[in-house]
Design a protein around this motif. Structure first.
Motif, PDB file in Angstrom:
ATOM      1  N   GLU A 103       0.845  -1.196   0.000  1.00 22.11           N
ATOM      2  CA  GLU A 103       0.000   0.000   0.000  1.00 22.11           C
ATOM      3  C   GLU A 103       0.884   1.251   0.000  1.00 22.11           C
ATOM      4  OE1 GLU A 103      -3.673   2.044   2.524  1.00 22.11           O
ATOM      5  OE2 GLU A 103      -2.469   0.438   3.415  1.00 22.11           O
ATOM      6  N   SER A 105       0.603   5.369   0.536  1.00 22.41           N
ATOM      7  CA  SER A 105      -0.306   6.356   1.119  1.00 22.41           C
ATOM      8  C   SER A 105       0.424   7.678   1.291  1.00 22.41           C
ATOM      9  CB  SER A 105      -0.852   5.871   2.467  1.00 22.41           C
ATOM     10  OG  SER A 105       0.198   5.695   3.396  1.00 22.41           O
ATOM     11  N   PRO A 107      -0.744  11.440   3.081  1.00 26.10           N
ATOM     12  CA  PRO A 107      -1.688  12.429   3.609  1.00 26.10           C
ATOM     13  C   PRO A 107      -1.538  13.760   2.879  1.00 26.10           C
ATOM     14  CG  PRO A 107      -0.503  11.301   5.387  1.00 26.10           C
ATOM     15  CD  PRO A 107       0.190  10.953   4.112  1.00 26.10           C
ATOM     16  N   GLY A 121      -8.971   7.100  -5.322  1.00 31.23           N
ATOM     17  CA  GLY A 121      -7.799   6.954  -4.482  1.00 31.23           C
ATOM     18  C   GLY A 121      -7.782   7.858  -3.269  1.00 31.23           C
ATOM     19  N   ARG A 123      -9.313   9.223   0.320  1.00 33.01           N
ATOM     20  CA  ARG A 123     -10.116   8.767   1.444  1.00 33.01           C
ATOM     21  C   ARG A 123      -9.829   9.667   2.634  1.00 33.01           C
ATOM     22  NH1 ARG A 123      -6.895   3.153   3.090  1.00 33.01           N
ATOM     23  NH2 ARG A 123      -5.052   4.177   4.009  1.00 33.01           N
ATOM     24  N   PHE A 125      -8.521  10.867   6.091  1.00 34.07           N
ATOM     25  CA  PHE A 125      -7.339  10.547   6.887  1.00 34.07           C
ATOM     26  C   PHE A 125      -7.722  10.677   8.354  1.00 34.07           C
ATOM     27  CE2 PHE A 125      -3.194  11.749   8.822  1.00 34.07           C
ATOM     28  CZ  PHE A 125      -2.522  10.580   8.529  1.00 34.07           C
ATOM     29  N   GLU A 139      -6.353  11.572   2.440  1.00 31.50           N
ATOM     30  CA  GLU A 139      -5.179  10.754   2.168  1.00 31.50           C
ATOM     31  C   GLU A 139      -5.322  10.140   0.784  1.00 31.50           C
ATOM     32  OE1 GLU A 139      -2.671   7.256   4.445  1.00 31.50           O
ATOM     33  OE2 GLU A 139      -4.866   7.185   4.487  1.00 31.50           O
ATOM     34  N   SER A 141      -4.179   7.112  -1.553  1.00 30.11           N
ATOM     35  CA  SER A 141      -3.632   5.769  -1.329  1.00 30.11           C
ATOM     36  C   SER A 141      -3.900   4.874  -2.536  1.00 30.11           C
ATOM     37  CB  SER A 141      -4.233   5.130  -0.072  1.00 30.11           C
ATOM     38  OG  SER A 141      -5.626   4.936  -0.236  1.00 30.11           O
ATOM     39  N   ARG A 142      -3.034   3.913  -2.699  1.00 29.86           N
ATOM     40  CA  ARG A 142      -3.177   2.867  -3.702  1.00 29.86           C
ATOM     41  C   ARG A 142      -2.722   1.555  -3.077  1.00 29.86           C
ATOM     42  NH1 ARG A 142      -6.036   5.605  -6.247  1.00 29.86           N
ATOM     43  NH2 ARG A 142      -5.985   6.112  -8.473  1.00 29.86           N
ATOM     44  N   ARG A 143      -3.456   0.490  -3.371  1.00 23.60           N
ATOM     45  CA  ARG A 143      -3.150  -0.819  -2.782  1.00 23.60           C
ATOM     46  C   ARG A 143      -2.966  -1.835  -3.900  1.00 23.60           C
ATOM     47  NH1 ARG A 143      -4.112  -2.443   2.639  1.00 23.60           N
ATOM     48  NH2 ARG A 143      -4.014  -4.703   2.934  1.00 23.60           N
ATOM     49  N   CYS A 175       3.701   0.777   2.768  1.00 28.31           N
ATOM     50  CA  CYS A 175       3.283  -0.125   3.847  1.00 28.31           C
ATOM     51  C   CYS A 175       3.076  -1.531   3.300  1.00 28.31           C
ATOM     52  CB  CYS A 175       1.988   0.395   4.482  1.00 28.31           C
ATOM     53  SG  CYS A 175       1.381  -0.610   5.867  1.00 28.31           S
ATOM     54  N   GLU A 186       5.733   0.069   7.945  1.00 27.88           N
ATOM     55  CA  GLU A 186       5.744   1.151   6.968  1.00 27.88           C
ATOM     56  C   GLU A 186       7.019   1.964   7.133  1.00 27.88           C
ATOM     57  OE1 GLU A 186       3.355   4.773   9.168  1.00 27.88           O
ATOM     58  OE2 GLU A 186       2.265   3.472   7.791  1.00 27.88           O
TER      59      GLU A 186
END
Length: 435
Positions: A103, A105, A107, A121, A123, A125, A139, A141-143, A175, A186
């Protein structure tokens, strides 16, 4: 090698399960020994099973990010508000152990210079934030799943420049963890990533007032310009001196003939000084500050197109020490300096009214600033208003070569401060007529 060993000992993150915590693992081990001594086979088997699961997950999670290489590249790296840049993210698993999940991320503060295109992407925080740190509400993020051994993953994302500033990747974190999802680690992902600069907004301005003194100037034998509006001294008349330089006022008084010595300046040059702290203090004028930098950036771009060499002096700010860029510095470096500058935050409240104290005078590096101003011949001092002018640099500038550029309209009844000319910043803006 030392960096790789440090990454191999990455600490377990706060989002890990309680079963992999150090205290609980020691508790499982102690209880398992007691259960074995008490010949409680079923309980001992359960405790040993939990201990093995916790230890395996912990060791796997600690080694998950070992030899995971990450890089990011942005093109273009210099842009104006409204333009787009493409960020290329590259992750490589340079070890035999595969990554079950990964992941990324980052912020994002509300005033981030760059913002991802669309809401994909993004969300909320909701993690705890340290007191005094930059507040982040969202935030990015990509997973990803199953990054196999020695596999490289490349991913592109389009970001839009929203406002002036420098976009760094110091908040970007990578992470990962074990396959059971019990242990997560992380670390910072891109500590050496390049900085992406968003320049101040450019608008339509007039640059004729800055060229006026250059039209009046004349060249000398060494290729420099002599500004007749700035007299640095005088000397006795010699037969080879041109009659235009004779000081006729002194001659009319019956004094010996003397000639004026005009100031020698660089060919087509102008030096700008930004009094950033005049916009700060207990009640900062952030909107006026951004508009002033926008007008200044527009003037710099216009003068660069007219082949006028420009310089810039900035005081100490949030980014660090004061700096001076002499005339002849490329306009890209001048705009980069403006993108990264911001006035200091207000000081702690004082007194019973619980209000922050007023802003202190801007702190400049005097020696480089005075040398740059003397070489340019004409310098322009940007400030919020003319009511609270002062400071060591302003008091040591030559009034005849100084032009004050206030953001607020000056009082028509007020005489010229410091004996300098006044050129209001809003007066440089041109109206765009749509047909």
């Amino acid at each position: 090698m030392a960096a790789e060993r440090e990454q191999g000992r990455t600490a377990i993150g706060l989002r890990s399960s309680w079963i992999v915590s150090t205290g609980l693992l020691w508790t499982f081990a102690a209880l398992a020994v007691l259960a074995i001594l008490a010949r409680m086979g079923a309980l001992a088997s359960l405790l040993v099973f939990l201990l093995l699961i916790g230890l395996t997950s912990r060791l796997w999670g600690e080694r998950a990010l070992h030899r995971v290489l990450f890089s990011v590249r942005g093109e273009p790296a210099r842009l104006f508000p409204g333009e787009e840049t493409t960020l290329e993210w590259t992750v490589e698993n340079d070890k035999f152990l595969p990554l079950i999940w990964l992941e990324l991320s980052m912020p994002l503060p509300p005033y981030s210079p760059l913002w991802p295109e669309g809401d994909e992407g993004l969300r909320l925080f909701d993690e705890p934030q340290a007191e005094g740190s930059v507040f982040c509400a969202q935030e990015f993020s990509r997973r990803f799943a199953f990054l196999m051994s020695h596999q490289k993953l490349c991913w592109h994302a389009v970001w839009t420049a929203k406002r002036r500033g420098l976009f760094t990747h110091d908040r970007l974190r990578i992470c990962s963890g074990d396959g059971l999802g019990l242990a997560q680690t992380e670390r910072p992902a891109a500590s050496g990533a390049p900085v992406i600069a968003v320049y101040p907004r450019v608008q339509n301005v007039s640059i004729e007032p800055f060229l006026r003194n250059l039209w009046e100037a004349s060249g000398d034998a060494k290729g420099y310009l002599e500004d007749p509006t700035v007299i640095k001294g005088s000397r006795a008349y010699q037969p080879s001196d041109p009659w235009k330089r004779i000081n006729w006022r002194l001659a009319a008084r019956g004094l010996p003939l003397s000639v004026n010595l005009p100031e020698t300046i660089l060919p087509k040059s102008a030096h700008f000084i930004v009094d950033g702290e005049s916009f700060g203090g207990g009640k900062p004028d952030a909107e006026g500050f951004e508009e002033a930098l926008s007008i200044l950036a527009s003037v710099l771009v216009g003068l660069d197109g007219a082949q006028v060499r420009c310089g810039l002096t900035l005081p100490a700010g949030r980014a660090g020490r004061p700096r001076t860029l002499p005339c002849g510095t490329p306009v890209e470096e001048l705009l980069f300096a403006l993108a990264g500058y911001d006035f200091l935050p207000p000081g702690p409240p004082e007194g019973a009214d619980n209000e922050p104290p007023p802003a202190k005078p801007s702190r400049f590096d005097l020696v480089p600033a005075l040398e740059a101003c003397a070489a340019a011949g004409r310098c322009y001092y940007l400030t919020r208003g003319l009511t609270k002018l002062g400071g060591r640099l302003l008091e040591r500038l030559e009034p005849s070569s100084l032009v004050l550029m206030p953001m607020l309209p000056p009082d028509s009844a007020r005489p010229s401060a410091f004996g300098a000319d006044i050129l209001p910043l809003p007066g440089l803006k041109r109206e765009v007529r749509h047909v």
